[in-house]
Design a protein around this motif. Structure first.
Motif, short mmCIF file in Angstrom:
data_model
loop_
_atom_site.label_atom_id
_atom_site.label_comp_id
_atom_site.label_asym_id
_atom_site.label_seq_id
_atom_site.Cartn_x
_atom_site.Cartn_y
_atom_site.Cartn_z
N ARG A 23 -101.92 -7.66 -25.95
CA ARG A 23 -102.67 -8.75 -25.30
C ARG A 23 -102.14 -9.03 -23.90
NH1 ARG A 23 -105.25 -13.10 -28.81
NH2 ARG A 23 -104.79 -14.17 -26.90
N LEU A 24 -100.82 -8.97 -23.74
CA LEU A 24 -100.20 -9.16 -22.42
C LEU A 24 -100.67 -8.08 -21.45
CD1 LEU A 24 -98.11 -10.69 -20.65
CD2 LEU A 24 -96.40 -9.07 -21.53
N LEU A 25 -100.71 -6.83 -21.91
CA LEU A 25 -101.17 -5.75 -21.05
C LEU A 25 -102.65 -5.87 -20.72
CD1 LEU A 25 -99.18 -2.73 -22.50
CD2 LEU A 25 -98.75 -3.99 -20.37
N VAL A 26 -103.44 -6.34 -21.66
CA VAL A 26 -104.87 -6.56 -21.39
C VAL A 26 -105.01 -7.62 -20.30
CG1 VAL A 26 -107.02 -7.49 -22.36
CG2 VAL A 26 -105.71 -5.79 -23.63
N GLN A 27 -104.21 -8.68 -20.38
CA GLN A 27 -104.26 -9.74 -19.38
C GLN A 27 -103.77 -9.26 -18.02
OE1 GLN A 27 -101.96 -12.85 -21.18
NE2 GLN A 27 -103.49 -13.27 -22.73
N ALA A 28 -102.83 -8.32 -18.00
CA ALA A 28 -102.26 -7.83 -16.75
C ALA A 28 -103.27 -7.01 -15.96
CB ALA A 28 -101.01 -7.00 -17.02
N GLY A 29 -104.26 -6.45 -16.62
CA GLY A 29 -105.28 -5.67 -15.93
C GLY A 29 -104.79 -4.30 -15.53
N GLU A 30 -105.50 -3.70 -14.59
CA GLU A 30 -105.22 -2.33 -14.16
C GLU A 30 -103.87 -2.20 -13.46
OE1 GLU A 30 -106.80 0.54 -14.77
OE2 GLU A 30 -108.16 -0.60 -16.07
N VAL A 31 -103.32 -3.28 -12.96
CA VAL A 31 -102.02 -3.24 -12.29
C VAL A 31 -100.94 -2.88 -13.30
CG1 VAL A 31 -100.31 -4.63 -11.05
CG2 VAL A 31 -102.74 -4.90 -10.56
N GLY A 32 -101.08 -3.36 -14.53
CA GLY A 32 -100.10 -3.08 -15.57
C GLY A 32 -98.80 -3.83 -15.35
N LEU A 33 -97.81 -3.50 -16.16
CA LEU A 33 -96.50 -4.16 -16.08
C LEU A 33 -95.40 -3.14 -16.34
CD1 LEU A 33 -97.19 -7.37 -18.19
CD2 LEU A 33 -96.77 -7.30 -15.73
N ALA A 34 -94.28 -3.35 -15.68
CA ALA A 34 -93.09 -2.54 -15.95
C ALA A 34 -92.45 -3.03 -17.24
CB ALA A 34 -92.11 -2.65 -14.78
N ALA A 35 -91.68 -2.16 -17.89
CA ALA A 35 -91.06 -2.50 -19.16
C ALA A 35 -90.18 -3.75 -19.04
CB ALA A 35 -90.24 -1.32 -19.68
N GLY A 36 -89.43 -3.87 -17.95
CA GLY A 36 -88.57 -5.03 -17.76
C GLY A 36 -89.34 -6.33 -17.72
N ALA A 37 -90.48 -6.31 -17.04
CA ALA A 37 -91.32 -7.51 -16.95
C ALA A 37 -91.90 -7.86 -18.32
CB ALA A 37 -92.43 -7.31 -15.94
N ILE A 38 -92.27 -6.83 -19.08
CA ILE A 38 -92.81 -7.07 -20.42
C ILE A 38 -91.74 -7.69 -21.31
CG2 ILE A 38 -93.71 -5.97 -22.50
CD1 ILE A 38 -94.87 -3.77 -20.62
N ALA A 39 -90.53 -7.12 -21.28
CA ALA A 39 -89.43 -7.63 -22.11
C ALA A 39 -89.13 -9.08 -21.77
CB ALA A 39 -88.20 -6.76 -21.92
N GLU A 40 -89.14 -9.39 -20.48
CA GLU A 40 -88.86 -10.76 -20.04
C GLU A 40 -89.93 -11.73 -20.51
OE1 GLU A 40 -88.83 -13.03 -15.81
OE2 GLU A 40 -87.64 -11.18 -15.90
N LYS A 41 -91.20 -11.36 -20.35
CA LYS A 41 -92.29 -12.25 -20.72
C LYS A 41 -92.38 -12.48 -22.23
CE LYS A 41 -95.22 -11.24 -16.74
NZ LYS A 41 -95.65 -12.51 -16.19
N LEU A 42 -92.05 -11.43 -23.00
CA LEU A 42 -92.17 -11.54 -24.46
C LEU A 42 -90.86 -11.95 -25.13
CD1 LEU A 42 -94.39 -8.44 -25.32
CD2 LEU A 42 -95.09 -10.83 -25.05
N GLY A 43 -89.76 -11.86 -24.40
CA GLY A 43 -88.47 -12.18 -25.00
C GLY A 43 -88.05 -11.20 -26.08
N VAL A 44 -88.41 -9.93 -25.87
CA VAL A 44 -88.11 -8.88 -26.84
C VAL A 44 -87.02 -7.99 -26.25
CG1 VAL A 44 -89.09 -6.86 -28.03
CG2 VAL A 44 -90.47 -8.91 -27.71
N PRO A 45 -85.99 -7.63 -27.03
CA PRO A 45 -84.95 -6.72 -26.52
C PRO A 45 -85.53 -5.37 -26.12
CG PRO A 45 -84.33 -7.63 -28.67
CD PRO A 45 -85.75 -8.05 -28.41
N ASN A 46 -84.92 -4.72 -25.13
CA ASN A 46 -85.43 -3.44 -24.63
C ASN A 46 -85.56 -2.39 -25.72
OD1 ASN A 46 -85.78 -4.34 -22.02
ND2 ASN A 46 -83.74 -3.71 -21.36
N SER A 47 -84.61 -2.35 -26.64
CA SER A 47 -84.68 -1.33 -27.70
C SER A 47 -85.90 -1.55 -28.59
CB SER A 47 -83.40 -1.35 -28.54
OG SER A 47 -83.20 -2.63 -29.11
#
Length: 114
Positions: A23-47
């Motif tokens: 859902r986060l990636l759908v909201q981000a649109g065609e620009v997309g997101l880097a893994a670090g930004a995704i981890a930060e926004k979702l509060g999920v560890p990188n692993s």
């Protein structure tokens, strides 16, 4: 779309973090997101994030592209639309309206809320 592809896609989405990620990636649109930004926004560890991204990518719902030092992730909109069309195919046995705000008269590819 074949039933096995739909099952794989739905199975990949059938987990809280993966659904939130998609859902986060759908909201981000065609620009997309880097893994670090995704981890930060979702509060999920990188692993954990890496595991979830792999599951969504293998199901064909997420695309990745290397940009310099980063890997950018995007929702695969054609795959998402194909899945939704598959789920809505022949909805409500051809009734003119099959639920609040859904136009079942439109072809599956063009269906939108009324």
């Amino acid at each position: 779309m074949q039933a096995d592809s739909a099952v794989a896609s739905l199975g990949a989405l059938a987990q809280e973090h993966r659904l939130a990620l998609f859902r986060l990636l759908v909201q981000a649109g065609e620009v997309g997101l880097a893994a670090g930004a995704i981890a930060e926004k979702l509060g999920v560890p990188n692993s954990s994030l890496s595991f979830h991204l792999t599951q969504l990518r293998e199901a064909g719902l997420v695309l990745q592209e290397r940009q310099h030092r980063s890997i950018i992730y995007r929702a695969n909109y054609p795959a998402m639309n194909t899945l939704v069309a598959y789920l809505m195919e022949n909805c409500c046995a051809g009734a003119a309206v099959c639920g609040p705000g859904v136009d079942c008269e439109a072809p599956a590819q063009e269906r939108k809320s009324v």
